[in-house]
Structures are given as structure tokens and as C-alpha cells.
Scaffold this motif. Structure first.
Motif, PDB file in Angstrom:
ATOM      1  N   TYR A  64       0.722  -1.234  -2.961  1.00 35.81           N
ATOM      2  CA  TYR A  64      -0.109  -0.171  -2.400  1.00 35.81           C
ATOM      3  C   TYR A  64       0.720   1.115  -2.360  1.00 35.81           C
ATOM      4  N   THR A  65       0.058   2.244  -2.570  1.00 36.84           N
ATOM      5  CA  THR A  65       0.739   3.533  -2.562  1.00 36.84           C
ATOM      6  C   THR A  65       1.017   3.984  -1.129  1.00 36.84           C
ATOM      7  N   ALA A  66       2.203   4.587  -0.945  1.00 34.93           N
ATOM      8  CA  ALA A  66       2.566   5.068   0.399  1.00 34.93           C
ATOM      9  C   ALA A  66       3.239   6.429   0.331  1.00 34.93           C
ATOM     10  N   GLY A  67       2.841   7.266  -0.644  1.00 37.18           N
ATOM     11  CA  GLY A  67       3.427   8.597  -0.770  1.00 37.18           C
ATOM     12  C   GLY A  67       3.794   8.924  -2.204  1.00 37.18           C
ATOM     13  N   PRO A  68       4.447  10.051  -2.439  1.00 33.79           N
ATOM     14  CA  PRO A  68       4.787  10.446  -3.804  1.00 33.79           C
ATOM     15  C   PRO A  68       5.912   9.626  -4.421  1.00 33.79           C
ATOM     16  N   ARG A  69       6.748   8.970  -3.597  1.00 31.41           N
ATOM     17  CA  ARG A  69       7.868   8.193  -4.133  1.00 31.41           C
ATOM     18  C   ARG A  69       7.990   6.832  -3.440  1.00 31.41           C
ATOM     19  N   ARG A  70       6.900   6.352  -2.885  1.00 34.21           N
ATOM     20  CA  ARG A  70       6.999   5.140  -2.082  1.00 34.21           C
ATOM     21  C   ARG A  70       5.793   4.238  -2.286  1.00 34.21           C
ATOM     22  N   PHE A  71       6.066   2.927  -2.294  1.00 32.86           N
ATOM     23  CA  PHE A  71       5.040   1.896  -2.391  1.00 32.86           C
ATOM     24  C   PHE A  71       5.348   0.829  -1.333  1.00 32.86           C
ATOM     25  N   PHE A  72       4.350   0.013  -1.001  1.00 32.71           N
ATOM     26  CA  PHE A  72       4.642  -1.142  -0.160  1.00 32.71           C
ATOM     27  C   PHE A  72       3.879  -2.356  -0.645  1.00 32.71           C
ATOM     28  N   MET A  73       4.411  -3.529  -0.269  1.00 29.56           N
ATOM     29  CA  MET A  73       3.853  -4.815  -0.665  1.00 29.56           C
ATOM     30  C   MET A  73       3.633  -5.663   0.586  1.00 29.56           C
ATOM     31  N   LEU A  74       2.780  -6.673   0.483  1.00 29.20           N
ATOM     32  CA  LEU A  74       2.556  -7.611   1.588  1.00 29.20           C
ATOM     33  C   LEU A  74       3.477  -8.810   1.428  1.00 29.20           C
ATOM     34  N   CYS A  75       4.068  -9.262   2.540  1.00 23.97           N
ATOM     35  CA  CYS A  75       5.040 -10.347   2.499  1.00 23.97           C
ATOM     36  C   CYS A  75       4.526 -11.588   3.222  1.00 23.97           C
ATOM     37  N   ALA A  76       5.112 -12.727   2.859  1.00 22.77           N
ATOM     38  CA  ALA A  76       4.631 -14.012   3.360  1.00 22.77           C
ATOM     39  C   ALA A  76       4.815 -14.171   4.856  1.00 22.77           C
ATOM     40  N   ASN A  77       5.738 -13.417   5.460  1.00 22.93           N
ATOM     41  CA  ASN A  77       5.969 -13.544   6.897  1.00 22.93           C
ATOM     42  C   ASN A  77       5.069 -12.631   7.720  1.00 22.93           C
ATOM     43  N   GLY A  78       4.157 -11.888   7.065  1.00 22.30           N
ATOM     44  CA  GLY A  78       3.268 -10.982   7.777  1.00 22.30           C
ATOM     45  C   GLY A  78       3.772  -9.558   7.843  1.00 22.30           C
ATOM     46  N   GLY A  79       4.915  -9.289   7.235  1.00 21.36           N
ATOM     47  CA  GLY A  79       5.447  -7.933   7.202  1.00 21.36           C
ATOM     48  C   GLY A  79       5.134  -7.243   5.887  1.00 21.36           C
ATOM     49  N   ALA A  80       5.791  -6.114   5.674  1.00 25.21           N
ATOM     50  CA  ALA A  80       5.626  -5.347   4.439  1.00 25.21           C
ATOM     51  C   ALA A  80       6.999  -5.080   3.838  1.00 25.21           C
ATOM     52  N   LEU A  81       7.043  -4.957   2.526  1.00 26.69           N
ATOM     53  CA  LEU A  81       8.248  -4.548   1.814  1.00 26.69           C
ATOM     54  C   LEU A  81       8.015  -3.134   1.307  1.00 26.69           C
ATOM     55  N   VAL A  82       8.830  -2.186   1.767  1.00 26.28           N
ATOM     56  CA  VAL A  82       8.662  -0.778   1.416  1.00 26.28           C
ATOM     57  C   VAL A  82       9.662  -0.422   0.320  1.00 26.28           C
ATOM     58  N   VAL A  83       9.142  -0.017  -0.841  1.00 20.09           N
ATOM     59  CA  VAL A  83       9.966   0.317  -1.993  1.00 20.09           C
ATOM     60  C   VAL A  83       9.917   1.824  -2.211  1.00 20.09           C
ATOM     61  N   THR A  84      11.077   2.470  -2.161  1.00 14.36           N
ATOM     62  CA  THR A  84      11.179   3.911  -2.382  1.00 14.36           C
ATOM     63  C   THR A  84      11.973   4.163  -3.654  1.00 14.36           C
ATOM     64  N   VAL A  85      11.482   5.067  -4.491  1.00 18.93           N
ATOM     65  CA  VAL A  85      12.177   5.434  -5.724  1.00 18.93           C
ATOM     66  C   VAL A  85      12.603   6.892  -5.647  1.00 18.93           C
ATOM     67  N   ASP A  86      13.591   7.270  -6.479  1.00 22.41           N
ATOM     68  CA  ASP A  86      14.027   8.658  -6.501  1.00 22.41           C
ATOM     69  C   ASP A  86      13.190   9.456  -7.496  1.00 22.41           C
ATOM     70  N   ASP A  87      13.593  10.689  -7.754  1.00 27.16           N
ATOM     71  CA  ASP A  87      12.791  11.558  -8.619  1.00 27.16           C
ATOM     72  C   ASP A  87      12.812  11.128 -10.086  1.00 27.16           C
ATOM     73  N   GLU A  88      13.693  10.184 -10.433  1.00 24.78           N
ATOM     74  CA  GLU A  88      13.713   9.630 -11.785  1.00 24.78           C
ATOM     75  C   GLU A  88      12.991   8.284 -11.845  1.00 24.78           C
ATOM     76  N   GLY A  89      12.533   7.798 -10.687  1.00 24.32           N
ATOM     77  CA  GLY A  89      11.846   6.521 -10.638  1.00 24.32           C
ATOM     78  C   GLY A  89      12.751   5.338 -10.406  1.00 24.32           C
ATOM     79  N   ARG A  90      14.049   5.585 -10.230  1.00 22.25           N
ATOM     80  CA  ARG A  90      14.985   4.494  -9.977  1.00 22.25           C
ATOM     81  C   ARG A  90      14.894   4.025  -8.524  1.00 22.25           C
TER      82      ARG A  90
END
Length: 417
Positions: free
Chosen positions: A186-212
Motif C-alpha cells: 500500500y502507498t504511504a507517501g512519495p517515498r514510502r510503502f507499507f505491507m501487512l504482517c502475520a503478527n498484525g503489524g505493518a512493515l514500512v518500506v522507505t526508499v530514497d530519491d533513487e528508489g534504493r
């Protein structure tokens, strides 16, 4: 499945008993062949896309006219489930993650993100990605586009889970981010996404301006995955995602700040509704109209763990008051399908004495998906796969506006960019 088979058998017997002479005659006007057209520069306010599992396409419809305006076929036909279009902020491009096999349904696999022209629907470019993209039914949240339209995240499942990050502006695959124990995106901003986790939490993935990969952070649980898990069929209103649980609890997720904030949960159903066994259900059971702040939920009466069952009503909520303001009875898809085949919908809506009689005879198998357009006079589209039907309602009043003839064979998800 037995109930579905019974409905199909009843439909076949009914059409056979009415006889071929009763079936609506096709138009005498020949369909033009070989015409090549482009979509208007300005999208219609009530345009929507509908993916189709069997046709392996996503098709664009105009809810006002009922016409299909165009379609995009994606990936090897007969393989996989997901055709999930994402739209650039200016609507000039459409992005679809696809899989192809060198021998049709077997052989070497190639995964790509294909860039399509938003006006001609013709492919412009292919971006190769790792051949790992997930396939599942009906295909909610398989990909996400960053809010500025630059980076596309594709959910992978091999069965290890990860995200492929694609720079659609530079037309290149950037990196793969490992996400053990977490799924969907799921989208969470211009450089951030999140995922749903098995324990009921979320995994927040942030990338830099190059996408790394810049950071990968796990949040505390915001739902109970054992006693009342959320479904993946969330909707977004501005900076807030709304997830619903099996028992009808809404879990808000605010993505506006530096960290995800989980709001107080609230219920779609009260004690009387629970006693009557009203539950959310279907393959796409939430929709939201951003301007009015209305949430739409597809509801049915059923026992525990029937969250995938089709709905017979759409309940409408005022999000600011967290209160139900309207109940919309969905149209019986069997009646709609039979009525169109018998020519009982000359003005786009099934009507007349015969339709009334059929409505009393036919069981209501339910609606599987809903979506709402985002203009100031929105429409609610409601669809089923078997039989294949789409009904258009006034989203503010619930009144049926029209039925769309022959929307496909096995529709899966709506998109209203």
C-alpha cells in the motif's frame, strides 16, 4: 459452490424454457471493424475499469452510456489472476505488472512492468523485473504507486515475500526489498510503502530519491490476526487507509506523518446487526467517496468466516460521525442478466411485468465487488462474476441508474482512478 451451481442450472433452465424466440435480437447495425480510436483528452467523470479473470484484461467503461471504451490485455492468457492497472497522477500513463511464459502456459517466465499510453492504450515501454510477482485471487493490493507517481512497488511471493521497486520515470528496475512475514503493498507517501504482517503489524518500506532501500521498519500490531484479522481490501481517503476486519471493525491507518499512526477502531455493525448476522463480504467490499466522506460497505447475512460471501446490500457511512446513513439494496444479478438477454432493459434498466415476476422467482446470489467514482455527483458500480453483470447506482441516493450489458465473462476488481 453447490449454491452457485444451482443458480447456474436455474438460469439455464429458465432461458431454455422461455425459448430462443424470446431472446433479444442483436442490433441490425454492423459493428465497425478495424477502427482505431483514442480516448478523449479529458476523462469522463464516471469512467471505471473492470478486470476480467478469463479474458485476462482490464476494460474501461463509461457508466453514463454503458459503453466499453477500450481494454488492455496483459500477460499470458490463461496463466495467473491479476491484471491490476495503476495510473500516473496526470493520467497520461498506465502501469501494469505482467508475466509471460515462453511456451504459453509453461517454459521460461518473464515478468515486466508495461507502460501503456493513457489515451491510445498502446504499450510504450517494458521494464524487466524479477520473475517473482505474486499471483492470487482476486488480486487486491498487488502493486502500489508512490504518491508522486515515480516509484512502483510490486509484491513478490516465491513463497518468500519481497517488493520489487521500479522507477517508472527512468524506466528501470531499481532493487528488491526483502519482507519476511509480510505481504501485499500500500502507498504511504512519495517515498514510502507499507505491507501487512502475520503478527498484525505493518512493515514500512522507505526508499530514497533513487528508489534504493532507505529503511525497513516494523510497527507494533494494530489488529488481532488470530481472533479478528483484517481483510486486504482496504480503501484510501487522503492520507488515511481504512481496513475492515472479519467482524466489521474499521481500523484507520494514518500515513501523513513520519510514522504510521493507528487510529481507534470502530464498528460497521451494532448489536442488532450482529444478532441478525450482518457481515461484510465479497471480493472488493469497501469503497470510499473522498469529497463527501462517505464509506460504502458490501454486506450480507451469514455465519462467522463468511467474509468472502457476496453481498445483498451496500451500507453507507458518514466517516466523520462514524454512523450509517443509508442502506442500498443491490440489484439481483440473475434478474439483471436474464432481463438483458430477454430484452427487458431497453432504457438500460430491467423493468416491466415480466421483470417483476422474474424478480420474485429468482434467488439473489449477491454482489461481489463495489467501487465509487470521485466526482461531485458520484455513481456506485456493483458487479458480479456469475452471471457477469454491472449495475450503476446513484451513490448519494442508491437509485439504480443503469445496467451495463455484457461487461465481460468473469470480472474480478473495479478501478476508479
Amino acid at each position: 459452490m453447490r449454491r452457485l451451481a444451482a443458480h447456474i442450472a436455474m438460469l439455464g433452465l429458465l432461458l431454455a424454457s422461455l425459448g430462443a424466440s424470446a431472446i433479444a435480437e442483436p442490433s441490425s447495425e454492423p459493428e465497425p471493424i478495424g477502427a482505431v480510436r483514442s480516448l478523449p483528452a479529458q476523462a469522463g467523470p464516471h469512467w471505471f475499469w473492470l478486470t476480467d479473470l478469463i479474458l485476462h484484461r482490464t476494460a474501461l467503461f463509461d457508466a453514463d452510456s454503458g459503453d466499453m471504451l477500450g481494454s488492455i490485455s496483459a500477460g499470458t492468457a490463461g496463466v495467473g489472476f491479476i491484471v491490476s492497472p495503476l495510473f500516473s497522477p496526470d493520467r497520461k500513463e498506465i502501469y501494469v505488472a505482467e508475466s509471460y511464459y515462453s511456451r504459453g502456459v509453461r517454459g521460461d517466465r518473464t515478468d515486466v512492468v508495461t507502460v501503456y499510453d493513457g489515451h491510445t492504450l498502446q504499450p510504450l515501454h517494458e521494464i524487466s523485473i524479477p520473475p517473482k510477482r505474486a499471483e492470487y485471487f482476486p488480486g487486491n493490493a498487488p502493486n502500489a504507486l508512490s504518491d508522486d507517481g515515480r516509484f512502483l512497488a510490486v509484491f513478490n511471493l516465491t513463497p518468500m515475500t519481497s517488493l520489487s521497486i521500479v522507477d517508472v520515470r527512468e524506466r528501470r528496475f531499481v532493487t528488491e526489498v526483502q519482507a519476511p512475514g509480510c505481504s501485499l503493498v500500500y502507498t504511504a507517501g512519495p517515498r514510502r510503502f507499507f505491507m501487512l504482517c502475520a503478527n498484525g503489524g505493518a512493515l514500512v518500506v522507505t526508499v530514497d530519491d533513487e528508489g534504493r532501500e532507505q529503511s525497513v521498519v516494523r510497527t507494533p500490531p494494530f489488529f488481532d490476526p488470530s481472533n479478528d484479522p483484517v481483510t486486504e481490501k482496504a480503501v484510501r481517503r487522503g492520507n488515511e487507509w481504512l481496513f475492515v476486519s472479519f467482524e466489521g471493525q474499521i481500523h484507520p491507518v494514518d500515513v501523513s506523518g513520519p510514522e504510521l499512526r493507528f487510529g481507534d477502531k470502530w464498528s460497521l455493525v451494532d448489536d442488532a446487526d450482529r444478532a441478525a448476522q450482518w457481515r461484510v463480504g465479497g471480493g472488493q467490499h469497501l469503497a470510499v467517496h473522498v469529497g463527501s466522506g462517505r464509506l460504502y460497505a458490501l454486506m450480507h447475512q451469514g455465519a462467522k468466516d463468511t467474509h468472502k460471501s457476496p453481498g445483498t446490500e451496500v451500507w453507507v457511512y458518514d466517516l466523520s460521525a462514524r454512523k450509517r446513513v443509508l442502506r442500498i439494496a443491490t440489484m439481483n444479478p440473475l434478474l439483471s442478466f436474464v432481463g438483458q438477454q430477454l430484452g427487458l432493459a431497453p432504457q438500460g434498466r430491467t423493468s416491466g411485468l415480466t421483470a417483476w415476476v422474474l424478480g420474485k422467482m429468482l434467488p439473489h446470489p449477491g454482489i461481489e465487488r463495489i467501487a465509487v467514482t470521485q466526482d461531485d455527483k458520484p455513481v456506485l458500480v456493483a458487479g458480479s462474476a456469475l452471471p457477469p453483470t454491472v449495475t450503476v447506482h446513484d451513490a448519494m441516493t442508491g437509485a439504480v441508474v443503469r445496467e451495463i450489458s455484457e461487461p465481460g465473462i468473469a470480472g474480478t476488481l473495479f478501478y476508479t482512478p
